[in-house]
Scaffold this active site. Structure first.
Site, mmCIF file in Angstrom:
data_model
loop_
_atom_site.group_PDB
_atom_site.id
_atom_site.type_symbol
_atom_site.label_atom_id
_atom_site.label_comp_id
_atom_site.label_asym_id
_atom_site.label_seq_id
_atom_site.Cartn_x
_atom_site.Cartn_y
_atom_site.Cartn_z
ATOM 1 N N SER A 1 0.787 -1.231 0.000
ATOM 2 C CA SER A 1 0.000 0.000 0.000
ATOM 3 C C SER A 1 0.822 1.286 0.000
ATOM 4 O O SER A 1 1.936 1.338 0.508
ATOM 5 C CB SER A 1 -0.933 0.002 1.220
ATOM 6 O OG SER A 1 -0.174 -0.066 2.416
ATOM 7 N N GLN B 1 1.444 4.350 1.854
ATOM 8 C CA GLN B 1 1.273 4.471 3.295
ATOM 9 C C GLN B 1 2.292 5.426 3.892
ATOM 10 O O GLN B 1 3.240 5.866 3.236
ATOM 11 C CB GLN B 1 1.430 3.097 3.957
ATOM 12 C CG GLN B 1 2.794 2.451 3.709
ATOM 13 C CD GLN B 1 2.912 1.079 4.355
ATOM 14 O OE1 GLN B 1 3.567 0.906 5.378
ATOM 15 N NE2 GLN B 1 2.256 0.080 3.733
ATOM 16 N N HIS C 1 3.958 6.303 8.175
ATOM 17 C CA HIS C 1 3.944 5.955 9.592
ATOM 18 C C HIS C 1 4.030 7.238 10.415
ATOM 19 O O HIS C 1 4.857 8.109 10.127
ATOM 20 C CB HIS C 1 5.111 5.034 9.939
ATOM 21 C CG HIS C 1 5.188 3.818 9.063
ATOM 22 N ND1 HIS C 1 4.169 2.894 8.995
ATOM 23 C CD2 HIS C 1 6.145 3.389 8.209
ATOM 24 C CE1 HIS C 1 4.502 1.940 8.137
ATOM 25 N NE2 HIS C 1 5.689 2.224 7.645
ATOM 26 N N LYS D 1 7.189 4.532 13.916
ATOM 27 C CA LYS D 1 7.633 3.326 13.225
ATOM 28 C C LYS D 1 8.598 3.672 12.088
ATOM 29 O O LYS D 1 8.320 3.393 10.921
ATOM 30 C CB LYS D 1 6.423 2.565 12.677
ATOM 31 C CG LYS D 1 6.756 1.169 12.138
ATOM 32 C CD LYS D 1 5.523 0.567 11.465
ATOM 33 C CE LYS D 1 5.844 -0.784 10.842
ATOM 34 N NZ LYS D 1 4.703 -1.327 10.062
ATOM 35 N N GLU E 1 11.562 2.974 9.584
ATOM 36 C CA GLU E 1 11.950 1.665 9.066
ATOM 37 C C GLU E 1 13.013 1.796 7.987
ATOM 38 O O GLU E 1 13.248 2.875 7.435
ATOM 39 C CB GLU E 1 10.727 0.919 8.524
ATOM 40 C CG GLU E 1 10.063 1.571 7.325
ATOM 41 C CD GLU E 1 8.792 0.841 6.907
ATOM 42 O OE1 GLU E 1 8.033 0.404 7.799
ATOM 43 O OE2 GLU E 1 8.545 0.728 5.699
ATOM 44 N N HIS F 1 5.232 6.228 1.108
ATOM 45 C CA HIS F 1 6.034 5.204 0.446
ATOM 46 C C HIS F 1 5.180 3.986 0.121
ATOM 47 O O HIS F 1 4.087 3.803 0.673
ATOM 48 C CB HIS F 1 7.227 4.777 1.313
ATOM 49 C CG HIS F 1 6.835 4.177 2.626
ATOM 50 N ND1 HIS F 1 6.441 4.939 3.705
ATOM 51 C CD2 HIS F 1 6.781 2.885 3.059
ATOM 52 C CE1 HIS F 1 6.169 4.161 4.728
ATOM 53 N NE2 HIS F 1 6.359 2.899 4.361
ATOM 54 N N ARG G 1 -2.849 4.151 5.690
ATOM 55 C CA ARG G 1 -2.875 3.766 4.274
ATOM 56 C C ARG G 1 -3.831 4.652 3.480
ATOM 57 O O ARG G 1 -4.829 5.138 4.016
ATOM 58 C CB ARG G 1 -3.303 2.302 4.133
ATOM 59 C CG ARG G 1 -2.393 1.306 4.847
ATOM 60 C CD ARG G 1 -2.901 -0.119 4.679
ATOM 61 N NE ARG G 1 -2.019 -1.076 5.345
ATOM 62 C CZ ARG G 1 -2.154 -1.443 6.625
ATOM 63 N NH1 ARG G 1 -3.134 -0.931 7.346
ATOM 64 N NH2 ARG G 1 -1.317 -2.308 7.159
ATOM 65 N N LYS H 1 -7.150 -2.991 2.308
ATOM 66 C CA LYS H 1 -7.247 -2.753 3.749
ATOM 67 C C LYS H 1 -7.862 -1.376 4.027
ATOM 68 O O LYS H 1 -8.110 -0.582 3.130
ATOM 69 C CB LYS H 1 -5.866 -2.870 4.390
ATOM 70 C CG LYS H 1 -5.252 -4.260 4.294
ATOM 71 C CD LYS H 1 -3.897 -4.305 4.988
ATOM 72 C CE LYS H 1 -3.284 -5.688 4.908
ATOM 73 N NZ LYS H 1 -1.950 -5.761 5.579
#
Length: 308
Positions: free
Chosen positions: A9, A11, A13, A36, A38, A176, A195, A201
């Site tokens: 997706s 999305q 964070h 989050k 990453e 991203h 998202r 989702k």
């Protein structure tokens, strides 16, 4: 370990402050109050969308992709086309935020119609010219997610291709999507994902569009102290500097690709600009041995190939 055959997706964070708000408002969707950050370390060739393209490139997109005008509106497009990038960073961010929010908020009916028109135009033009990499990607995404607004939003984001051993880090509030390939994904302890496309989702378009940084272009960096957690990745196969610092970057556009730096002939270290973790990648030839440097925190070892 992620093995991506179908795009994940669009999305972002949240940072810690927003994570606390989202967790309090919607605890069933955002189950913790942590951020989050990453990093994706490519095991194979790896493709992703990440962060917004520069204003110069965005202006070209707005001129060359007429379907975007249908979704965003000519007034919003004209505002962006008239902005002078130099000395107007906040004006650029404001204009980009307004246009992107308008795009992502388009009705399902209009989105489906516009994507159908876009698909038809690109297939027709592919008979007389070579499509760009981004145009080919958009057609690929349309096959995976028909009539999804994430297909069109790809035009706004950088299309990043990693070679094995290269890494991409994702900061808080940066858009991203991972598109294809295998990677080692490392992240802080959180499940918070907002998202807005390319997924069946739950979508939270309003939250995503309001939280993004809308940064573009340029990269500044400095070094600071060692993080707390190390993930070591061990690989078989056949690079010298101190590893007690980290690179921190403020980036406003095409994301920096981390190639790591050598700790020894066999170990490469990747230092993303946040405190939660770092990654050591070891490629060890048959019969060779190495020692990982001690770190002040827990470690996880992941073997991707070999035996013994």
């Amino acid at each position: 370990v992620l093995s991506v055959a179908k795009a994940l997706s669009i999305q972002a964070h949240p940072d810690k402050e927003l994570a606390k708000v989202l967790n309090k408002l919607h605890p069933n969707l955002y189950k913790d109050d942590n951020h989050k950050p990453e990093m994706a370390l490519a095991v194979t060739e790896f493709e992703a969308l990440c962060s917004f393209i520069s204003l110069e490139e965005l202006k070209s997109v707005l001129r060359d992709v007429p379907e975007i005008i249908e979704l965003v509106g000519s007034a919003e497009v004209n505002k962006l086309l008239q902005i002078n990038e130099h000395g107007h960073e906040e004006k650029v961010k404001s204009g980009l935020k307004s246009a992107f929010t308008q795009l992502m908020s388009a009705s399902k009916e209009m989105t489906a119609e516009v994507i159908s028109n876009l698909k038809g135009r690109l297939y027709t033009e592919s008979k007389i010219r070579q499509l760009t990499g981004k145009e080919q990607l958009v057609l690929q995404l349309e096959k995976q997610y028909p009539a999804d607004i994430g297909v069109v939003s790809a035009f706004f984001l950088n299309y990043v291709k990693l070679n094995p051993g290269e890494a991409l880090y994702i900061g808080a509030n940066e858009p991203h999507a991972y598109l294809y390939g295998e990677c080692i994904e490392c992240m802080a302890t959180s499940d918070n994902v907002v998202r807005a496309g390319l997924t069946p989702k739950n979508l939270d378009i309003q939250a995503l569009c309001s939280m993004l940084t809308y940064k573009q272009l340029t990269l500044l960096h400095r070094e600071e102290a060692l993080p707390l957690t190390t993930l070591s990745v061990l690989e078989p196969g056949p690079s010298f500097s101190s590893g007690n610092s980290r690179l921190t970057s403020q980036w406003k556009g095409f994301p920096e690709i981390l190639k790591g730096f050598p700790l020894s002939p066999y170990i490469t270290r990747y230092l993303p600009p946040f405190d939660e973790f770092e990654v050591d990648r070891c490629i060890l030839p048959r019969g060779a041995a190495t020692v990982f440097p001690a770190i002040p925190g827990p470690s996880i070892f992941l073997l991707t190939a070999g035996e013994g």
